[in-house]
Design an enzyme around this catalytic site. Structure first.
Site, PDB file in Angstrom:
ATOM      1  N   PHE A 226       0.721  -1.291  -0.046  1.00 12.25           N
ATOM      2  CA  PHE A 226       0.043  -0.047  -0.049  1.00 12.25           C
ATOM      3  C   PHE A 226       0.913   1.290  -0.016  1.00 12.25           C
ATOM      4  O   PHE A 226       0.457   2.061   0.492  1.00 12.25           O
ATOM      5  CB  PHE A 226      -0.832   0.032   1.119  1.00 12.25           C
ATOM      6  CG  PHE A 226      -1.806  -1.362   1.032  1.00 12.25           C
ATOM      7  CD1 PHE A 226      -2.763  -1.495   0.092  1.00 12.25           C
ATOM      8  CD2 PHE A 226      -1.475  -2.185   2.322  1.00 12.25           C
ATOM      9  CE1 PHE A 226      -3.483  -2.760   0.299  1.00 12.25           C
ATOM     10  CE2 PHE A 226      -2.269  -3.341   2.174  1.00 12.25           C
ATOM     11  CZ  PHE A 226      -3.274  -3.762   1.221  1.00 12.25           C
ATOM     12  N   GLU A 230       7.240   1.308  -0.519  1.00 10.98           N
ATOM     13  CA  GLU A 230       7.977   1.628  -1.585  1.00 10.98           C
ATOM     14  C   GLU A 230       9.320   2.177  -1.322  1.00 10.98           C
ATOM     15  O   GLU A 230      10.148   2.057  -1.914  1.00 10.98           O
ATOM     16  CB  GLU A 230       6.956   2.647  -2.098  1.00 10.98           C
ATOM     17  CG  GLU A 230       7.542   3.497  -3.332  1.00 10.98           C
ATOM     18  CD  GLU A 230       6.402   4.340  -4.080  1.00 10.98           C
ATOM     19  OE1 GLU A 230       5.343   4.536  -3.635  1.00 10.98           O
ATOM     20  OE2 GLU A 230       6.968   5.088  -4.814  1.00 10.98           O
ATOM     21  N   ARG A 308       1.797  15.591  -6.117  1.00  9.09           N
ATOM     22  CA  ARG A 308       0.266  15.028  -6.496  1.00  9.09           C
ATOM     23  C   ARG A 308      -0.994  15.305  -5.832  1.00  9.09           C
ATOM     24  O   ARG A 308      -1.742  15.768  -6.327  1.00  9.09           O
ATOM     25  CB  ARG A 308       0.525  13.349  -6.306  1.00  9.09           C
ATOM     26  CG  ARG A 308      -0.642  12.659  -6.825  1.00  9.09           C
ATOM     27  CD  ARG A 308      -0.398  11.229  -6.965  1.00  9.09           C
ATOM     28  NE  ARG A 308       0.402  10.814  -7.949  1.00  9.09           N
ATOM     29  CZ  ARG A 308       0.023  10.378  -9.069  1.00  9.09           C
ATOM     30  NH1 ARG A 308      -1.514  10.642  -9.412  1.00  9.09           N
ATOM     31  NH2 ARG A 308       0.807   9.983 -10.074  1.00  9.09           N
ATOM     32  N   ARG A 340      -1.248   4.699  -0.707  1.00  8.06           N
ATOM     33  CA  ARG A 340      -2.281   4.651  -1.699  1.00  8.06           C
ATOM     34  C   ARG A 340      -2.811   5.785  -2.123  1.00  8.06           C
ATOM     35  O   ARG A 340      -3.740   6.449  -1.029  1.00  8.06           O
ATOM     36  CB  ARG A 340      -3.352   3.482  -1.487  1.00  8.06           C
ATOM     37  CG  ARG A 340      -3.954   3.068  -2.504  1.00  8.06           C
ATOM     38  CD  ARG A 340      -4.992   1.883  -1.906  1.00  8.06           C
ATOM     39  NE  ARG A 340      -5.571   1.116  -3.301  1.00  8.06           N
ATOM     40  CZ  ARG A 340      -6.297  -0.022  -3.038  1.00  8.06           C
ATOM     41  NH1 ARG A 340      -6.197  -0.577  -1.812  1.00  8.06           N
ATOM     42  NH2 ARG A 340      -6.767  -0.548  -3.866  1.00  8.06           N
ATOM     43  N   PHE A 342      -1.260   8.714  -2.729  1.00  8.44           N
ATOM     44  CA  PHE A 342      -0.086   9.306  -2.721  1.00  8.44           C
ATOM     45  C   PHE A 342      -0.241  10.994  -2.901  1.00  8.44           C
ATOM     46  O   PHE A 342       0.241  11.702  -3.714  1.00  8.44           O
ATOM     47  CB  PHE A 342       0.783   8.994  -4.029  1.00  8.44           C
ATOM     48  CG  PHE A 342       2.062   9.076  -3.997  1.00  8.44           C
ATOM     49  CD1 PHE A 342       3.120   8.203  -3.355  1.00  8.44           C
ATOM     50  CD2 PHE A 342       2.749  10.119  -4.891  1.00  8.44           C
ATOM     51  CE1 PHE A 342       4.419   8.321  -3.431  1.00  8.44           C
ATOM     52  CE2 PHE A 342       4.155  10.247  -4.652  1.00  8.44           C
ATOM     53  CZ  PHE A 342       4.880   9.435  -4.173  1.00  8.44           C
ATOM     54  N   THR A 440       4.717  11.337 -11.397  1.00  5.10           N
ATOM     55  CA  THR A 440       5.067  12.727 -12.014  1.00  5.10           C
ATOM     56  C   THR A 440       6.528  12.825 -11.967  1.00  5.10           C
ATOM     57  O   THR A 440       6.902  14.020 -12.674  1.00  5.10           O
ATOM     58  CB  THR A 440       4.094  13.383 -10.925  1.00  5.10           C
ATOM     59  OG1 THR A 440       4.852  13.281  -9.379  1.00  5.10           O
ATOM     60  CG2 THR A 440       2.753  13.384 -10.744  1.00  5.10           C
ATOM     61  N   ALA A 509       2.166   4.091  -7.994  1.00  7.01           N
ATOM     62  CA  ALA A 509       1.589   5.080  -9.222  1.00  7.01           C
ATOM     63  C   ALA A 509       0.557   4.465  -9.785  1.00  7.01           C
ATOM     64  O   ALA A 509       0.043   4.810 -10.664  1.00  7.01           O
ATOM     65  CB  ALA A 509       2.356   5.684  -9.779  1.00  7.01           C
ATOM     66  N   GLU A 720      -5.142   2.605  -7.167  1.00  6.38           N
ATOM     67  CA  GLU A 720      -5.225   3.960  -6.103  1.00  6.38           C
ATOM     68  C   GLU A 720      -6.518   4.604  -6.226  1.00  6.38           C
ATOM     69  O   GLU A 720      -7.103   4.708  -5.221  1.00  6.38           O
ATOM     70  CB  GLU A 720      -3.934   4.800  -6.171  1.00  6.38           C
ATOM     71  CG  GLU A 720      -2.589   4.238  -5.960  1.00  6.38           C
ATOM     72  CD  GLU A 720      -1.718   5.290  -6.229  1.00  6.38           C
ATOM     73  OE1 GLU A 720      -1.415   5.456  -7.360  1.00  6.38           O
ATOM     74  OE2 GLU A 720      -0.912   5.722  -5.313  1.00  6.38           O
TER      75      GLU A 720
HETATM   76  N1  MTE Z   1      -3.682  -4.037  -3.658  1.00  4.84           N
HETATM   77  C1  MTE Z   1      -3.160  -4.866  -2.499  1.00  4.84           C
HETATM   78  N2  MTE Z   1      -4.145  -6.099  -2.356  1.00  4.84           N
HETATM   79  N3  MTE Z   1      -2.297  -4.791  -1.744  1.00  4.84           N
HETATM   80  C2  MTE Z   1      -1.448  -3.696  -1.791  1.00  4.84           C
HETATM   81  O1  MTE Z   1      -0.483  -3.494  -1.234  1.00  4.84           O
HETATM   82  N4  MTE Z   1      -1.008  -1.411  -3.017  1.00  4.84           N
HETATM   83  C3  MTE Z   1      -1.978  -0.501  -3.835  1.00  4.84           C
HETATM   84  C4  MTE Z   1      -2.483  -1.025  -4.743  1.00  4.84           C
HETATM   85  N5  MTE Z   1      -3.244  -2.153  -4.491  1.00  4.84           N
HETATM   86  C5  MTE Z   1      -1.931  -2.710  -2.752  1.00  4.84           C
HETATM   87  C6  MTE Z   1      -2.928  -3.153  -3.647  1.00  4.84           C
HETATM   88  C7  MTE Z   1      -0.692   0.700  -4.192  1.00  4.84           C
HETATM   89  S1  MTE Z   1      -0.557   1.792  -3.071  1.00  4.84           S
HETATM   90  C8  MTE Z   1      -0.511   0.569  -5.460  1.00  4.84           C
HETATM   91  S2  MTE Z   1       0.391   1.858  -6.042  1.00  4.84           S
HETATM   92  C9  MTE Z   1      -0.869  -0.220  -6.622  1.00  4.84           C
HETATM   93  O2  MTE Z   1      -1.740  -1.363  -5.737  1.00  4.84           O
HETATM   94  C10 MTE Z   1       0.372  -0.822  -6.920  1.00  4.84           C
HETATM   95  O3  MTE Z   1       0.276  -2.029  -7.943  1.00  4.84           O
HETATM   96  P1  MTE Z   1      -0.201  -2.014  -9.644  1.00  4.84           P
HETATM   97  O4  MTE Z   1       0.448  -0.791  -9.968  1.00  4.84           O
HETATM   98  O5  MTE Z   1       0.245  -3.183  -9.989  1.00  4.84           O
HETATM   99  O6  MTE Z   1      -1.645  -1.648  -9.463  1.00  4.84           O
HETATM  100 MO1  MOS Z   2       1.421   3.228  -4.322  1.00  5.84          MO
HETATM  101  S1  MOS Z   2       1.144   4.601  -3.004  1.00  5.84           S
HETATM  102  O1  MOS Z   2       1.792   4.402  -5.581  1.00  5.84           O
HETATM  103  O2  MOS Z   2       2.585   2.470  -3.819  1.00  5.84           O
END
Ligand code: MTE
Ligand code: MOS
Length: 781
Positions: A226, A230, A308, A340, A342, A440, A509, A720
């Protein structure tokens, strides 16, 4: 390819067979690592003596900053984060020393024998103090369009106010964890729960003073991240690597939940101010905004997050004259980090508050004010930072959702209910989300892949993205199979590995599938072209009278055939055996970079986003205004994911994002005491949503027939944006509180709307109402 298939690890998740870092089998050499951290928010370290601790039986290493072979740094962007403190500590939870021992108990015993003497220093623990003392992390940023001051001066109505939005703990189920195993020479194999394996690799190499090619970081999966992994997974990985290097033994550090919550950063709290001008109809004319964020003790990603937030203060609305100033402040708390959205949620909460207030001021339904101010198509379609909005889906979604949720009818029912009930009130709200997709920091929008085909016709895909539960690997598997024209079962997605795909960006992102999916497609295209050329040559040699043209060769349903001569066909595995005999490489790398984006950060102008993601939610709540207890009665969401790659996974992301946002908006309250101690450091004091907090009636749908021309297989990022749909729950609660005073006085409101905030807000309102009425009555008399 719009198919719901289960998450590739779904079965393993529920049977417990899925291997997380803590499950990796290691030999009896494995040592347990522990981090000794500061109990002071700001102090000078006057003495640090590790000698007694080092004597404890079973202890293999006790390290401080002096024992770091390379560079004592783990700042991801700005080099302002020490791996181990030197002479001062600047937050509670800052690492000072590391212990590796055979058992956890021995670690604790050693920790008790470490002598540290501190001299406490003055602290800054909240934004108000940080602002008063001008404790900035860096220079302020500004984005401006139009003549805001003149527009505010001439606007028929002006409102101003302040909004506080709270921090949020990530509460990934798997806490920060890393296992390091030393190889020969300087080799270091790192198994980390990180969203950013390449950065983890680079930081470890720097810390150990070895070359990047000595360090391999592997990520099979994370138990949730989440944004919390990062940059801040790097810390645990760096500490484990140091201990591993010092002992020559495998070392694992897995933070206890309480330690994890104390040591790591959260979503940035914001203290924002606004001034808005609007006309009698509620059309926004000007907005002057200031966003102040609590960055914590170091920069981490604070500037990107603030940026952002500034790019999302418009949310879905056209504001002709808008200026936004962003300032990140330094406090004595753990450095706040990605979460999530950001910064998006913090920015959007401001404009949604503004819209809600404009509606209350004009005694109109906020839904009308929202619709009136949406970005238009062909008009009013440029953001405050100069990006033109293409493929605008706001009114489509609004019309569909208003109808499917029966908003108008339910608004009347809510009003009727409120007439009849004094202490329980209902509220309803619709809020939109428009979220920009792309990092960004433009250069980060790149990805790589390595696709290997084996002689049995199976395919192994490596790509730069990491799996954290969001279903990225499942979507990549689907993309690879579809792009090849073979069945899903032939494709496997490997653990992410810096030795397979180097120099990647974080999986963040929301762009994981967009970027890595396109890189995988690039590799598949290269392989398909190679196979086609070799087969054309092969079939032409057999039939010189009727040659096969390579562009007539296609792969579908696991078969490679010459469409001009259908009898010339081979099964995919047979073709791969032939390719190997013909000395054709069955392995290719792929690459992708997002085209046509770029913007001038200093000027705050340009095209930072490849495209926008849209969604809307209608939430109806029931609030007990005497206790603050609130229930989500019904939520309707319509969200745009383009042509969904996997509707099951996308709906899961929308539901999960919304609920995570509801947590931020309602029950999740991060509190520190006046010394900077985190008071909410375990699940008994920090309340994330549970199954019981899910809307009783939860209706989530994906917008149909809306392909996205800008991304892989016409899909759209999902991750997100749905989090911010939870602002509808927050404003529905405000609506219910407001009903407690017949919508005559506006409630004071902040985020999260905890039970306490709800009760206090309702109480204050009722008192004001009584006072207003008695004044009114006095005048009448
Ligand atoms: N979904 C689950 N199950 N677990 C996670 O840690 N992280 C979120 C989102 N969904 C997360 C999640 C965040 S902050 C981001 S940026 C995106 O997943 C990253 O993955 P993606 O870019 O492949 O969607
Ligand atoms: Mo998601 S806050 O961009 O890891």
């Amino acid at each position: 390819m719009t198919t719901t298939i289960p998450h590739e690890s779904a079965t393993k998740h529920v049977t417990g067979e899925a291997v997380y870092v803590d499950d990796i089998a290691v030999n009896e050499q494995l040592l347990v690592g522990r981090v000794v951290y500061s109990p002071h928010a700001h102090a000078r370290i006057k003495l640090l003596d590790l000698s007694e601790a080092r004597k404890i039986p079973g202890v293999h290493a006790v390290l401080c900053h002096k024992d770091i072979p390379g560079h004592n740094q783990m700042g991801p962007v700005v080099k302002d984060e020490l791996c181990l403190a030197v002479d001062t500590v600047t937050f509670i939870g800052q690492a000072i020393a590391l212990i590796a021992a055979e058992t956890e108990e021995q670690c604790f015993e050693a920790q008790r024998h470490i002598a540290i003497v501190y001299e406490p220093l003055e602290t800054i623990l909240d934004l108000e103090t940080a602002i008063a003392r001008n404790s900035l992390l860096g220079p302020p940023a500004k984005i401006e369009r139009g003549d805001v001051d003149t527009a505010l001066r001439t606007a028929p109505h002006v409102l101003h106010g302040t909004l506080q939005t709270g921090a949020q703990e990530h509460w990934y189920l798997e806490s920060q964890v890393c296992l390091c195993i030393a190889g020969e020479g300087n080799e270091m194999n790192v198994y980390s729960s990180t969203q950013h394996p390449s950065e983890t690799q680079h930081l470890i190499a720097e810390l150990l003073g070895v070359a990047n090619h000595e360090v391999v970081v592997e990520v099979r999966r994370m138990g949730g991240a989440f944004g919390g992994k990062e940059t801040q997974a790097n810390h645990t990985a760096c500490w484990a690597a140091l201990l591993c290097k010092a002992t020559g033994r495998p070392v694992k550090i897995r933070l206890f939940r309480d330690d994890d919550m104390i040591m790591t950063g959260k979503r940035h709290r914001f203290l924002s101010t606004y001034e808005v001008g609007f006309d009698d109809d509620g059309t926004l004319l000007a907005a002057k905004l200031q966003l102040n964020s609590d960055g914590g003790a170091a920069v981490d990603l604070s500037f990107a997050i603030l940026q952002r937030a500034m790019l999302h203060v418009d949310n879905a609305y056209f504001v002709p004259n808008l200026s936004v100033v962003g300032q990140a402040y330094k406090t004595n708390l753990p450095s706040n980090t990605a979460f999530r959205g950001f910064g998006g949620p913090q920015g959007m909460a401001v404009i949604e508050t503004i819209i809600d207030r404009v509606a209350r001021f004009l005694k109109k339904d906020a839904a009308d004010i929202r619709r009136r101010n949406f970005y238009g198509i062909g008009t009013r379609d440029v953001t405050h930072y100069g990006q033109k909005i293409e493929h605008n889906r706001l009114s489509t979604i609004y019309e569909q959702l208003m109808t499917s949720s029966e908003y108008e009818k339910r608004r009347r029912e809510v009003n009727a209910f409120n007439q009849q009930h004094e202490f329980t009130k209902k509220g309803i709200a619709i809020t939109p989300v428009k979220f920009g997709i792309s990092f960004t920091t433009s250069f980060l929008n790149q990805a790589g892949a390595l696709v290997n085909v084996y002689k049995d016709g199976t395919v192994l895909v490596n790509h730069g993205g990491t799996e954290m539960g969001q279903g990225l690997h499942t979507k990549i598997q689907q993309i690879a199979a579809a792009e090849f024209g073979i069945s899903l079962h032939r494709v496997k997605v490997n653990a992410t590995d810096t030795s397979k795909v180097p120099n990647t960006s974080a999986t963040a992102a929301s762009a994981g599938t967009d970027l890595n999916g396109a890189a995988v497609k690039n590799a598949v295209d290269i392989l398909k072209a190679r196979f086609a050329d070799a087969l054309a040559e092969h079939w032409t040699a057999l039939h010189p009278e009727a040659p096969t043209r390579s562009n007539a060769i296609i792969i579908s349903n696991d078969t490679i055939a010459d469409t001009a001569h259908p009898e010339r066909s081979l099964s995919f595995p047979d073709a791969m055996v032939l390719m190997n005999l013909k000395q054709v490489s069955l392995s290719a790398t792929g690459f992708y970079k997002t085209p046509d984006i770029g913007w001038d950060k200093a000027k705050g102008f340009g095209k930072p986003f490849h495209y926008f993601s849209y969604g809307m939610a209608v939430t109806e709540v029931l609030v007990d205004i005497l206790t603050g207890r609130h229930t989500l009665l019904r939520t309707d969401i319509l969200h745009d994911v383009g042509d969904s790659l996997n509707p099951g996974i996308d709906i899961g992301q929308v539901e999960g994002g919304y609920i995570q946002g509801v947590g931020w908006c309602t029950t999740e309250e991060v509190k520190w005491d006046d010394k900077g101690n985190l008071m909410t450091h375990s699940p008994d004091t920090y309340k994330i949503p549970t199954v019981q907090d899910i809307p009783i009636d939860f209706r989530v749908a994906l917008l149909q027939s809306s392909p996205n021309p800008n991304a892989i297989r016409r899909s759209k990022a999902v991750a997100e944006p749905p989090l911010m749909l939870a602002l509808s729950a927050w404003l529905a609660i405000k609506d219910a509180i407001s009903a407690a005073a017949n919508h005559e006085v506006e409630p004071e409101f902040s985020l999260p709307a905890t039970n306490e905030v709800i009760v206090m807000s309702a109480e204050k309102l009722r008192r004001e109402l009584v006072r207003d009425h008695s004044i009114h009555n006095a005048v009448v008399k």
